[in-house]
Structures are given as C-alpha cells and as structure tokens.
Design a protein around this motif. Structure first.
Motif, PDB file in Angstrom:
ATOM      1  N   HIS B 293       1.167  -1.049   0.014  1.00 54.99           N
ATOM      2  CA  HIS B 293      -0.308   0.025   0.018  1.00 54.99           C
ATOM      3  C   HIS B 293       0.807   1.535  -0.389  1.00 54.99           C
ATOM      4  O   HIS B 293       0.540   2.073  -0.592  1.00 54.99           O
ATOM      5  CB  HIS B 293      -0.645  -0.146   1.018  1.00 54.99           C
ATOM      6  N   ASN B 474     -11.517  -0.400  -4.752  1.00 52.82           N
ATOM      7  CA  ASN B 474     -10.392  -1.235  -5.341  1.00 52.82           C
ATOM      8  C   ASN B 474     -10.496  -1.750  -6.957  1.00 52.82           C
ATOM      9  O   ASN B 474      -9.266  -1.549  -7.524  1.00 52.82           O
ATOM     10  CB  ASN B 474     -11.344  -2.863  -5.671  1.00 52.82           C
ATOM     11  N   PHE B 478      -8.568   3.371  -8.665  1.00 58.60           N
ATOM     12  CA  PHE B 478      -7.040   3.025  -9.550  1.00 58.60           C
ATOM     13  C   PHE B 478      -7.236   3.272 -11.148  1.00 58.60           C
ATOM     14  O   PHE B 478      -6.922   3.160 -11.942  1.00 58.60           O
ATOM     15  CB  PHE B 478      -7.019   1.421  -9.289  1.00 58.60           C
ATOM     16  N   SER B 562      -7.214  -2.965 -12.382  1.00 58.54           N
ATOM     17  CA  SER B 562      -7.182  -1.493 -11.463  1.00 58.54           C
ATOM     18  C   SER B 562      -5.615  -2.517 -10.696  1.00 58.54           C
ATOM     19  O   SER B 562      -4.989  -1.475  -9.577  1.00 58.54           O
ATOM     20  CB  SER B 562      -7.737  -1.570 -10.392  1.00 58.54           C
ATOM     21  N   TRP B 563      -5.661  -3.950  -9.940  1.00 58.23           N
ATOM     22  CA  TRP B 563      -4.471  -4.617  -9.380  1.00 58.23           C
ATOM     23  C   TRP B 563      -3.496  -4.167 -10.130  1.00 58.23           C
ATOM     24  O   TRP B 563      -2.088  -4.593  -9.500  1.00 58.23           O
ATOM     25  CB  TRP B 563      -5.349  -6.269  -9.076  1.00 58.23           C
ATOM     26  N   GLN B 566      -2.115  -0.614 -10.647  1.00 57.24           N
ATOM     27  CA  GLN B 566      -1.885   0.130 -10.395  1.00 57.24           C
ATOM     28  C   GLN B 566      -1.632   2.135 -10.094  1.00 57.24           C
ATOM     29  O   GLN B 566      -2.852   3.255  -9.590  1.00 57.24           O
ATOM     30  CB  GLN B 566      -1.882  -0.369  -8.629  1.00 57.24           C
ATOM     31  N   SER B 567      -0.048   1.699 -10.561  1.00 59.87           N
ATOM     32  CA  SER B 567      -0.090   3.262 -10.781  1.00 59.87           C
ATOM     33  C   SER B 567      -0.139   3.561 -12.395  1.00 59.87           C
ATOM     34  O   SER B 567       0.357   5.055 -12.301  1.00 59.87           O
ATOM     35  CB  SER B 567       1.699   3.143 -10.283  1.00 59.87           C
ATOM     36  N   ARG B 569      -2.971   4.819 -14.122  1.00 57.52           N
ATOM     37  CA  ARG B 569      -4.836   4.911 -14.066  1.00 57.52           C
ATOM     38  C   ARG B 569      -5.168   5.675 -15.391  1.00 57.52           C
ATOM     39  O   ARG B 569      -6.243   4.403 -16.035  1.00 57.52           O
ATOM     40  CB  ARG B 569      -4.639   6.288 -13.363  1.00 57.52           C
TER      41      ARG B 569
END
Lengths: 419, 1015
Positions: B293, B474, B478, B562-563, B566-567, B569
């Motif tokens: 996280h 979740n 993202f 999204s998983w 994550q960075s 978008r």
C-alpha cells in the motif's frame, strides 16, 4: 568460549525458582528491554535475561558472585511486564541474600549491622541524636538568635517521644547526621498544620537496610522497631518513610507480620501523600501556586508507585500530581511515567552501594527523560524519595549537565505554604 | 428415538465464516437450516479483514459470494438480531427458544438505499471500523452486509433516547425520508420457538483488549493500534478508505512495528497462557500488504518470540516476507512503548546477544490475541455445554467438534483460536457430525428453489446491459469508472449501463434483476472481478429475472486492470474499456444453453485407510452411502499406528482399534487391503476405478486420504548410534522398554530434522508438540532425568501452548539453535555428546544424553501417482493442493474429488479427524443429489459432416471425453459430454472446424478480437 555444563541446584534454591516461576522463562527479552541496566558497562555484559538464563542452567554461584544483583535497583519494571510473571525482583533479592555477608559490597552489610545495633545506620548515639534534634529545633525557632530562625518555626519544639501524638515520623539518618537542614520542610508542615506529631527517641531510622542486602531477618527487625515505637507512643498514624526502600520494606513486613496487631492497637499506616493531601484538603495548611512559577516535572519513586501497585494494588501516582497541582503553576509530565517510569538508579541500596560508574550509566535513561521534559519547559524535578532525590541532585543532574533544580515534594509544599 | 420424530433441520448459531460454511453444507445435503446471528448482519470477523494469508486474497471478495449464497439459499432461514434464550429436548429433537430483537426497520420494505442513514443526524463510533470513524444511529454494519437491511441502534437514536427518558420522541428524520415507509418504531422483541434435530455453535471470538497493559498505552497514544484496527485502516471501506495513514495526523507512516503476543502467551495481568494461533501469520500479512500500500519504502519490523508459521504454505510466506519483501523479524518481546515528538513511538529492545537498540516508529500495531467472547460464554451457559478454563468450548481430540452435550456441536474459534481454513474445516465437520443422527430425516424439511420461467430471447435482437463495479475503491480507486461507463454506452447493442459501489452486494443484485426486467435486457455484462468467484452469483440473478444464465459475460477489470496497473490509471482505464468492449461483442453472440443432467452412483471411494480415510468413510457410511476404502498396507490405521497419545493425553491405539472394528464391520463399507489404485475413469457422480487387486469399483466421489510418512535422515549420527532415535522410535521405546527410560539420566530432542531447510522448506507442524509431549512423559517416568529440547521456534500453536508451558514448569530446558549453527552430535568413548550454543548466553552447552530423539519431517508419500490418476495438483512439497487454501480446504478443483488428512499437510490427529468429517460432508453434497447437473460449456459437434474421424482430438483430450465410433457415414468422433471439462483442446485441434466449445466459439472469439483491434 568456554563450554557450559548444566549444574544441579540445591533443593532450597529449586524451591525459590519454583516460587518465582523461573522455569517458565521464554527468554523473550521483555525484562532486559525494559531494564536500564541492560547495556551499561561494568556488569560483565550481563542483563536480566542472561541472569535468568544462567540460573536456568543452574549457575547460581556465578550469579551470586556477580555484581548484577547489586546494580539491579529492584525497581520492578521487569516484573510488571514479564509475560510469565516471573518474580525477578524477589529472585534478585534472593541472589543478594546468598552472597556471604563479608562479601556484601561496600558499606551495605556494615550499615545493616549498625542499624540492628544502634537503631540507625550511621551509629549515631541516642544522646547525640536527641541533643542535635532539640538544638536544631531551637535554632530554627529563633531561640539561638534571629539569624538562625526560619520562617514558620515560631514556637517550635522538636517533638520526641510524644505519647498520644497523631503522627509518628521517622527521620533518615542521612538527614539527622549530615543534611539536617533537609528536615525543615516536614517540620514546618507539621508545625503549622496544627496536628500533633512525634519522632521516636530510639529505633528511628527510616531506611530499611535489610531490604538492600537481601536480609529478610534484618528487614523484619527494622520494621519491628517502628511497630514497637508506634505502640509505645500510642500514635494514630505511622507515616511510611519517604525512603522508597524503607517504606516498601516496612510495608512488606507490615502486611506479613504486623498488620493485625497494629489494627488492634488502632494504628493506621499512611503514606506521606495521604498526610499532605489531608493537610491541604482540610485547610490545615494553605498553599499558594504563585510561589512556584517555574514548570515542574515529577519522578515516581518505584517503591511508592509501581511496586506498591504490583504487590498491593494501590500506587501513589495521581496523589503526587494533585499535590503539585495545588502548589505549582505548571506541571510537565516526563515520559515514561507512573507504572512505566524508570528508576532513578539508586534504588534497592544502589545509592548507598559502591558502584558509582554503573549508577551514573544507569541514570542515562533518566537524563533522556528529563532532557525531553526540559525541552518542553520543565525546570524542576520533583520527587518524594530521599534516594531518588540524591541520585538526581548529586549524580544525574550534574553528570548529564541537565541544569535543573531537584526538590522533594514536601519541600515544594513547604515552600508554597502561606503562613 | 423413533425415527419419524427426528427433525430434518439444524440450528447454526453465529453467522461468521464457520457458521456460514456449516449452514451451506447442511442446506446442500438435504437439511433445513435455521441460522441465528445476534448482530444485524452475517459475515463475522472475516468481513472486517482486509486481505487473508497466505494467498493475499481480498477477504471480502472471497467471502461475499458465500454471504450472498447464504442470504438467498432456499434452505437457510436467516435470523439476524436473534439470540438463543433456552434449549430443551435432546439430539434429534431440540426445541430452541429464540429472542429476536427489534430492528425498527421493516425488512420487507427496506431496499437498503441508505437515504435514512444519510439524513440521520446522530453519529456514533462505527464498530465495524473499530470505532476509528463514525456511523449513523440507523445503519448497516458494512457495505456488503447480508441482509442489506438498515437497523436502528436504539441506544444511539435521538428519538428513542427521548422515549426512553419518558419524553415525547422527536427527530423522525429516517421516517420522513424513507420512501418505502420501512421505519417501524413500534417494532417489538419477539420470542420464537424452533424445532431442530441438532445445533452447531459457531459464535466466534473476541479480540483481546490491550488497554490492560499500561506499558503499551493503547488508549492514550493515537498511533498505537491493534491488528484489528490496522485491518480496517488497510481496508477499502475503512476510516481512511484504504489509504495507509496513521491516526494522529493522517500522514502515511514510513516505519511500522508489530508487537506479537499481545494478550497471548501471557499470564501477567491476564490469564492468556495459550497462543492465539493466527497472529504471526496475520502480522506478516499486514506487513506485506502495508508495504504494498505504501508510497514510501515502508520499513516494517515484527517483534516476536517464536515465529509460528506452521500451516500450509505459511513458512514460504514467512521466508518471502523476510527475504524478498525485506520485512525485519526481531526476536524480542517489547517492554514499553514511549511516545516522543510528533506522536512517534520509541521502542527499546534487546537483541539476543544482549545489545540494546532504540528505534522510533511512526506507528505500532499490537498483534492482539483471540479470546472467547462474553456472549459465547453466555451461550454456553444456556446450552449447558462445558467450557475449558478460558471459556472455549471443550471437545476431545477424537470428536473434535462434539461438545459435552449430545447433538450440540462447536465449530470455529469458539472451540479455540484458529485460522479461517481450519474454522471452515471444522464447520464442515460440524455439519457432518450434526447430520449423522439426522440422516433418516434428510430432505423432509427442505424446499426447492423456483425460478421464474425462462424468457425465450432466441429471436430477439441483443439488448445488452453493462454493470461496472467500483469494488469499493478496489477498482474505482485505480481507474476511471465513469469513463468506462460512458464508453460502454457507445458500444453496439448496449441499451443500459450503470456503475455500482459493490455489484455483488445483495441490494445491487436485487436491483439488477429489476433492471433486467424493466429494460427488457437479454444479455448482461458485468465488469468487475473474477468469474471464478462471482460468475455463479450473477448468473443466479439472471435466472431470477427470467433469463438464461449463459447469456452473460464478465470482464475482470479488477484483477487485470486495477490490481496489476495500480500506478497507471489512464492505461488501466483504457484496458478496462477494451475488456468491456470485448465482453459486449461476445455476449451478443452467446446462445441460451441448458444444463446437462446425468445420473450418479451414490458411493464413495476412499484412498487410504488411516484415521482420516476411516473417519471420512465411516461418516459417509453412517449416513447410508456405500464406501470402498483402499489401503496400500495390509492393515488399517496408517500413520496413527505410530502415535501413542494425543496432546491432550488421550490414548490413540484404542481409538484406532475401535475405528478399525467399526469400519470392518460396517455394512456399507468394503475394505481393500494391500491394494492400490491403478486407474480412475469418469467424472463427478460416475467414476469407475480399478485397483491393483483387479477389483473394479463404481463410485460417485473420491476422498483422497493417502497419508504421509516420516522422512529419512543421516544427520546427528542417526543409523550409526543406536541411541539416536526417530520420534516414533522413542514412542516404541517408552512403550516397550520403560526400564531404560527410568535408568536414563539425560535425554535430548532435536527439532526440525529435515523440516524448514532448503531441501524441505515447510514446517512439519506436529513435531514440536510431539517432542514436548514425549519430553513430559520422560520427565514423568523419571523426574530426575535432565531433558533438553533443541529447537528453532517452538510452534505449539493454540491450546498446544499449554503443554509447552507445562514442560517448562517441569524443568525441561529449551535451547534455541539456528540453521546456521546446528547442534553437533558426537560419539565420545561410546557415549553421545551434544554441543549447542545457547543464544542468550552466547556460550556452548555440552550435554551427554543417554539418547537423542530426532523430530524428523512428515513427508507425503505416493501423492504423485494418485495426483496423475485423478488429475489433481500437488505443490512443490508434493502435498495435494486444495481448490482454495482459505475457503475450500477439503475440495479439489476437480468436481467430486475431496481431500483430507496428512496428504493435505501434516497435522495432529484432531485436525485430521475434523478434516475427514469435512471431506465427507462435502462429498455427500454430491452423493445426496438425485442427479449431477453439469455446466453445458462443453464440446459440441457443430459440423458432423466435416469430421473425418482422424482421431487427433481423441488422442489429445486430457479427460478421455472423446472416442471414435464407426458409423454409417464412416469414422466419426463421439463426445462423452459428461466427462468433458470444456477445456477446448479438441476444438483448437480440429482443422476441420467440426467441434466447438459452447460459449467459446470461433465466431465469439473473433468478435472479441475485432472489438479490440478492429475488423
């Protein structure tokens, strides 16, 4: 490194181990993590956990011969957190008791013998004591000339062996013999409170040297002096000595042996906090905050706090803070405090003992605590045990260049008194 | 008891994961379940966890389908806000008096829209978030709660406060704004009586309150939190919406410490001598997730005594956390936490060599233990069952889920601290045990599910509805969900698009059914998570709205977008749009399919005649199913024949003897000794197996209980000196030669011989307990003997800690060693000499024992062969791999094949028995069906003429689902649909394009490719 052979221990020691839960040790490190002795030089690299581990291997002689139990101040910090509730404090006292008496470090055993012989550890003869006490009283009352008179001592007479007095007070031989001016505050408070009080003429020593040397028999005897005095003088209250060891030693013997007989005689054991609070609350003395404009912080003596809480469920934490709140304009807490507070480094006889460098090193925890409080503005360290106060005033403050004042809590009260 | 008076229903008390599993297992095997939950919703503690170890699955994601299934199961009567008042009667026919507390909201009218809570002016601490934020006086416990019905907290409600003070009630905000008139201030407490045949108690546990330790200042230092607080801080629906921040200043911590054993393994100020069994793993998990996280490179340190990663895949998780994630593991228990500037926290600790360190942390997490809840203790009083000294339900090793009252069973953490998989296993075991007596009444009280008739949409133009899930944050956190929604609206055939906070929640599902009807949708796409966990749920909604469930497609924009991005978008959003476009393209071409139904053989084949095999066999046979047990050796009993006593001291041999006798004499059981499985054909419901004896067996399910053995070793002079023994050889010595024990002066145990090393990285789980149990026995036989246990971490998890404490109390000395610095065993003048370095003193200790016992590893045996035959997986350690480590611990991914005992992982006898019972009920969920209903996503012949009968597909089919037949038109491929798994190898192989897979045709794939890359 030399291999270690597991040794058998004597049945008597085995019993002690059982009593204190020694075998349950998980070697988790809680004790040593919380102990100021851990990591100081001069103790052969020992720490509490190592000592307990050595005992688990049966290395009793090695522990008894080591300096460790004498550098340990029996502050009880390990006890409160040990997950297996090992009574490390008791164990250390036991280790002290196993040291041949002629090998007890420094003056501790000699002091004990002296108390047993003369009723005080400096061996001050009764006549000298009486003469000094009365003279000091006269001086402060102004009977020996204006320049020796102290404020609040008008008409003062040193009360010795006053039968039927309310309070029985035990002085500390260090004050009787050397730092006699340190007695002025209590005397001033008593004198102006309108209560009746007395000191005994014999067996007056407040300090428990039996506790310092693991000598339970001596400890009991020292308590016996106090009990005998109380009964003889038909007082209402015994004030547990300010000296932490003295008060705890007396309390332990009181709980174990004397409680019933004192109850029967209508004699109650009180602590100095109880007395001060009563005097203030009942208006017997009046205090003025503005006499102490500088922010103060407080040191909880282990044996008036954590150890009382652990053994008898009632510590004196909030009482001290209440008293300071009456007498001082500002209070700053030094963390950790109360049950978590670090010992001054002089407890359990360490102050009177010979290991000065270790004491100073031990005190680094206090230096850290008070420099943090100082950074927040605290200027005065207040405490309520003669050992703690000496440790701060004579060792920690000068050595760690804290530049803070050190005062007794009753000194703070006496100074704040409006006459 | 007269069989006709046995009730075909069971009461399950507690709606946590254990209660849910027990209820589902019973409801799926022909029993009607009354599920009683004291709070407003089911879900228990698992619903409040962020992720779960050792798979890092999102807890809610795996739990939610079960919640929903439980909530709408035809044979589960869910009673929330309800408590047991009293119980009378006996096994087979209990009368339970229940007290139902008022909800003040009419459940039939409430749609869970949440307007009431929006308008409610009263805020109170939110229990679900550990009081770290607020909820309203009218509330649902959490977003995915089942049932999703609001509740008024009477103690907090302004209206009721005035009423309770004898005044006129004012406020009424909820009443004013509820459009459905669902608020009912006149709701009253009700007393309900229910008849059931048996009762399963699964009331769960409470978290230890660390406020009693002044040295940790939990109450006064804002950045000291409990592990449960931390779960909520990590959670997407938590107080910081999943952002890792500390409570004092809402800044992201850069350095966090976890303190283990807070309220566990502690008898000072609390009476918690036991180990809480789960904290080591959850602390590692929290540290791992926190690192993930964290925007900063987070420094995570775990302070511990023994690292207890004893479960399956736990040790690997621990190793990875330390070596790959850089989590620091520091072996020291912490004395005090000091607060310093900026509410930072100072920790002083001592290393093993005695050196002191001081570190400042931004946050400290107290890994609090598990304890019995006060309510559970009350419940026990009302039911009359016995509790242990701490207040956990008392059970025996051989009947691990049976309480002291016949017909009342205990499962989950109510019986002792345990993790989710074992709670689930126990729950299934409870279901099995509780239903054995009730078997004659199976099916007498159950109802069948009715769906509205299916709409014929075959002639209609596609009308596609798209539902895009935010999954809390979740997904929504993202990628740009509104943009995906906007885009979906532009796609061909799409007539309706919406986004949901949680598409899987019951209210959304109900709403979806309505939307399908209103919008006359005939195809549905859900863009959310994995079809593996959620497809069935959405398909049932299709059925509820009269649509064929195969007209449905999922786009997994959570796992795939999204998983993993994550960075990124924007890119994640683009990818999600692509996936939605592909799903929409495909769904338009899908055709209605009908499930395939096949008959089944109501019998089980059990591989392995050890305790696990025998217990699972007996459980099924007792409920009337035919069982064949295949045992390789010439006698039944397996590994348990080597074990003398359980950790509670119960003799194992008489128990095994009784099992053997019952198995041998059971009319429904056939035992095949000295026999091995040679081949298995068929599929769930219809297997045919051949044994090495030549016997052929038809059966509907397989239970794999093939056991394990003890590893070999050449270490520590084993095999060279007769006084160096393996663990079971000491058992034999105690049994056969007690005189030699009495004469011995000293004995040494060496742990982890062949476990937790490079070659065999897992922990064998039972060795610490076994060694300590034997050490105690040596000391009892000969109190003067010096007994030493040389260990790496003592892993007497849960209540097993009791024997570790007992051993220490008796004076048994435990000395820790490192893998780098193992003990040395020498022979000096014919005598054994052991040297080990004491880590605290840093000095070698020399011991001259009379004998040494080695705790050699537990190793799986013969799993590869069985795995191949059954086409089930094994892991790198050669243990079988269950369908899901957390929630399907006894199932294989292959239908109709189940797993229990040591072949799954080393475990003590009580856990093996519970697992065997669990496997039995899972198997019976198949055996009790009238027919096997199969997914129609299978191979189908679309162009029979094109088939040349070349046989390529037959040769490649991994499931033996194809054959060649001679027909009038020549050689043609024959499909054995029931064996088909729909893998598609045949369709991919067939160059004539004669075969396709339903719902996976070339045309459908082509449309997806076109949707992504254009024509």
């Amino acid at each position: 490194m030399e291999a270690l052979q597991v040794q058998k221990v004597k049945d008597e020691i085995k019993e002690t181990f059982k009593k204190v839960n020694l075998n349950e040790c998980l070697t988790c490190g809680t004790c040593s993590s919380g102990c100021p002795v851990t990591g100081i030089p001069g103790v052969e690299g020992l720490d509490t956990r190592k000592v307990i581990r050595m005992l688990a291997y049966g290395m009793v002689d090695e522990v008894v011969d080591s300096k460790f139990p004498w550098v340990c101040t029996q502050c009880g910090r390990c006890n409160i957190a040990c997950p297996m509730k090992i009574d490390i404090n008791y164990l250390m006292k036991k280790m002290k008791s196993l040291r041949d008496r002629d090998k007890v470090p420094g003056v501790l055993h000699k002091g004990t013998l002296q108390v047993l012989k003369s009723g005080n550890n400096l061996g001050i003869p009764k006549d000298d004591y009486l003469e000094n006490m009365i003279d000091i009283g006269r001086e402060w009352a102004g009977e020996e000339g204006e320049e020796l008179a102290l404020e609040g001592f008008e008409g003062f007479k040193t009360p010795i062996d006053v039968v039927g007095a309310e309070y029985l007070f035990f002085p500390n031989s260090k004050e009787v013999g050397v730092d006699y001016e340190d007695m002025q505050w209590w005397w001033k408070i008593f004198h102006n409170s309108g209560c009746t009080w007395t000191m005994p003429s014999e067996g007056w020593e407040s300090v428990d040297w039996g506790l310092f040397t693991g000598n339970d028999e001596a400890s009991k005897k020292i308590a016996q002096y106090k009990v005998d005095n109380a009964k003889k003088l038909k007082v209402k209250y015994i004030i547990a000595p300010d000296c932490g060891g003295g008060s705890l030693g007396f309390r332990i013997n009181y709980e174990n042996y004397f409680k019933e007989e004192l109850n029967k005689a209508g004699i109650e054991l009180v602590y100095l906090y109880d007395v001060l609070i009563r005097f203030i609350k009942e208006g017997r003395i009046k205090v003025d905050k503005s006499r102490h404009p500088d922010p103060v912080t407080y040191h909880d003596p282990c044996k008036h706090g954590r150890e009382l809480e652990r053994l008898y469920g009632k510590p004196y934490y909030d009482e001290a803070r209440w008293i300071l709140d009456q007498c001082c304009e500002s209070f700053i807490e030094a963390y950790p405090c109360k049950i978590n507070n670090y010992c001054c480094g002089g407890g359990g006889g360490a102050w009177a003992g010979p290991y000065n460098d270790e004491k100073i090193a031990y005190g680094r925890m206090k230096a850290q605590q008070y420099s943090e409080a100082k950074a927040k503005g605290a200027k005065v360290i207040v405490t309520s045990c003669s050992n703690c106060r000496d440790m701060f005033m004579k060792a920690i403050v000068p050595h760690y260049k804290l530049d803070m004042e050190v005062k007794y809590i009753w000194q703070v009260v006496a100074e704040a008194m409006v006459l | 008891m007269d069989k006709s008076s046995i009730a075909g229903s069971v009461m399950v008390v507690g709606g946590g994961i254990a209660g849910i599993q027990a209820a589902l297992d019973l409801a799926d095997t022909g029993f009607y379940v009354h599920m009683v939950e004291k709070s407003p919703a089911i879900g228990g503690v698992m619903a409040a966890l962020d992720k779960t170890f050792p798979t890092n699955d999102c807890s809610m994601c795996i739990l939610s389908p079960k919640l929903v299934e439980c909530g709408r199961h035809t044979n589960i009567n869910l009673m929330t806000l309800t408590e047991i008042e009293s119980i009378s009667g006996e096994e087979g026919n209990f009368t339970v008096k229940l007290k139902k507390h008022p909800r003040y909201v009419d459940m039939d009218k409430c749609v869970g829209c949440g307007v009431c809570a929006q308008k409610c002016p009263k805020k109170v601490p939110n229990e679900y978030n550990q009081g770290l934020n607020k909820r309203k006086a009218i509330y649902v416990p959490y977003a995915q709660a089942v049932p999703l019905k609001y509740t008024i907290d009477r103690k907090a409600c302004i209206y009721f406060k005035m009423i309770d003070a004898g005044k006129k009630g004012r406020c009424n905000a909820c009443v004013k704004f509820c459009e459905n008139d669902a608020i009912n201030f006149d709701d009253q407490e009700e007393i309900i009586k229910v008849q059931v045949g048996s009762i399963i108690l699964a009331p769960g546990f409470a978290c230890f309150d660390p406020s009693i330790f002044p040295e940790y200042s939990y109450q006064s230092f804002p950045n000291v939190v409990t592990s449960m607080d931390f779960e909520r801080i990590l959670g997407a629906t938590g107080p910081s919406e999943g952002h890792l921040v500390r409570m004092s200043d809402h800044k992201e911590p850069k350095k966090i410490a976890w303190l283990q054993c807070v309220g566990s393994r502690n008898i000072n100020k609390c009476d918690r001598a036991y180990c809480s069994a789960v904290c080591c793993m959850y602390a590692i998990k929290e540290a791992v997730i926190a690192k993930e996280h964290s925007q900063e490179p987070l420094d995570a340190a775990i302070f511990y005594m023994d690292m207890r990663t004893y479960g399956k895949d736990f040790e690997a998780y621990y190793n990875r956390a330390e070596k790959e994630m850089g989590i620091r593991f520091i072996r020291c228990r912490i004395h005090t936490i000091d607060e310093v500037e900026d509410n930072n926290l100072r920790i002083r600790y001592v290393q093993e060599d005695g050196t002191v360190k001081e570190e400042i942390f931004d946050m400290v997490v107290l890994s609090v233990g598990l304890e019995p809840s006060k309510d559970a203790i009350e419940l026990a009083k009302k039911t009359g069952i016995e509790l242990d000294q701490y207040g956990f339900a008392r059970t025996s090793s051989f009947k691990p889920v049976a309480t002291s009252v016949p017909g009342i069973y205990a499962a989950g953490a109510f019986q002792g601290p345990k993790d989710i998989p074992y709670s689930v296993m126990e729950a299934s075991a409870g279901a099995a045990a509780s239903s054995t007596f009730l078997a004659p009444a199976r099916g007498t009280l159950t109802k069948t599910k009715e769906f509205p008739p299916e709409r014929d949409v075959s002639e209609q133009e596609p009308r596609v509805g798209v539902f895009v899930c935010n999954c809390g944050i979740n997904i929504g956190g993202f990628l740009n969900v509104p943009e995906v929604v906007k885009f979906a609206k532009t796609l061909p055939n799409v007539v309706y698009v919406e986004d949901n906070l949680f598409t899987c929640s019951q209210d959304t599902q109900d709403k979806m059914a309505e939307v399908i009807k209103e919008q006359v949708l005939n195809r549905v796409v859900v863009a959310a998570c994995s079809p593996r966990t959620h497809e069935v749920l959405f398909q049932e909604t299709m059925l509820n709205s009269g649509l064929n469930k195969y007209l449905f497609e999922m786009a997994n924009i959570r796992n795939h977008c999204s998983w993993v991005h994550q960075s990124e978008r924007d890119d994640a959003t683009e990818k999600a749009k692509d996936m939605v476009a592909m799903a929409v393209a495909k769904v338009a071409l899908l055709k209605p399919l009908q499930p395939i139904s096949i008959g089944l053989t109501p019998g089980a084949l059990v591989v392995g005649g050890g305790v696990a095999g025998m217990v699972s066999g007996l459980t099924m046979a007792d409920q009337g199913f035919k069982v064949d047990i295949v045992e390789k050796k010439d006698r039944l009993g397996g590994h348990a024949l080597k074990v003398r006593k359980s950790f509670k001291g119960e003799e194992v041999a008489p128990y095994v003897a009784e099992l053997v006798q019952r198995v041998t004499e059971h009319e429904n059981i056939t035992v095949h000794l000295s026999a091995e499985l040679e081949s298995v054909h068929g599929f769930v419901g219809n297997f045919e197996s051949t044994l090495s004896t030549g016997a052929k067996i038809e059966h509907g399910v397989v239970v794999v209980a093939s056991g394990a053995g003890s590893s070999d070793t050449r270490e520590y002079l084993y095999g060279q000196n007769p006084n160096v023994l393996k663990w079971f050889e000491l058992d034999e010595k105690i049994e056969n030669d007690p005189a030699s024990i009495k004469a011995a002066r000293s004995a040494v145990f060496i742990q982890c011989v062949g476990s937790r090393d490079d070659q065999r990285p897992y922990c064998s789980k039972i060795c610490c307990t076994h060694a300590i149990k034997n050490a105690i026995e040596l000391k009892e036989l000969n109190p003067d003997m010096d007994v030493y246990v040389l260990y790496r971490d003592i892993r007497t998890y849960g209540m097993l800690e009791e024997i570790y404490e007992k051993a220490r109390r008796m004076g048994i000395l435990f000395i820790r060693y490192d893998l780098k610095n193992k003990p040395e065993v020498k022979e000096v003048n014919g005598k054994l000499e052991v040297t080990v370095t004491d880590p605290i003193l840093g000095r070698p200790v020399v011991i001259e024992p009379d004998f040494i016992t080695l705790s050699t590893a537990i190793v799986p045996k013969g799993t590869e062969k069985v795995a191949q035959m059954l086409k089930v997986p094994i892991n790198t350690d050669k243990f079988f791999v269950e369908a899901h480590a957390k929630l399907r611990p006894v199932d294989f991914a292959t239908d109709g094949v189940f797993l229990c005992g040591l072949a799954h992982y080393p475990k003590p006898i009580d856990e093996s028995i519970a697992q065997a019972q669990a496997a039995a009920i899972r198997a019976m969920a198949v055996l009790t069906q009238e027919a096997i209903t199969m997914e129609p996503i299978v191979a189908t012949m679309i162009d029979r003429e094109a088939c040349r009968g070349c046989g390529l597909c037959v040769a490649l089919c991994p499931y033996n689902a194809l054959d060649i037949e001679e027909t009038d038109e020549g050689r043609k491929v024959k499909l054995i649909t029931a064996a088909c798994k729909g893998c598609g190898v045949c369709a991919a192989t067939c160059y004539r394009h004669a075969i396709t897979i339903n719902s996976f045709s070339d045309e459908q794939f082509g449309s997806q490719i076109k949707a992504r890359f254009g024509a």
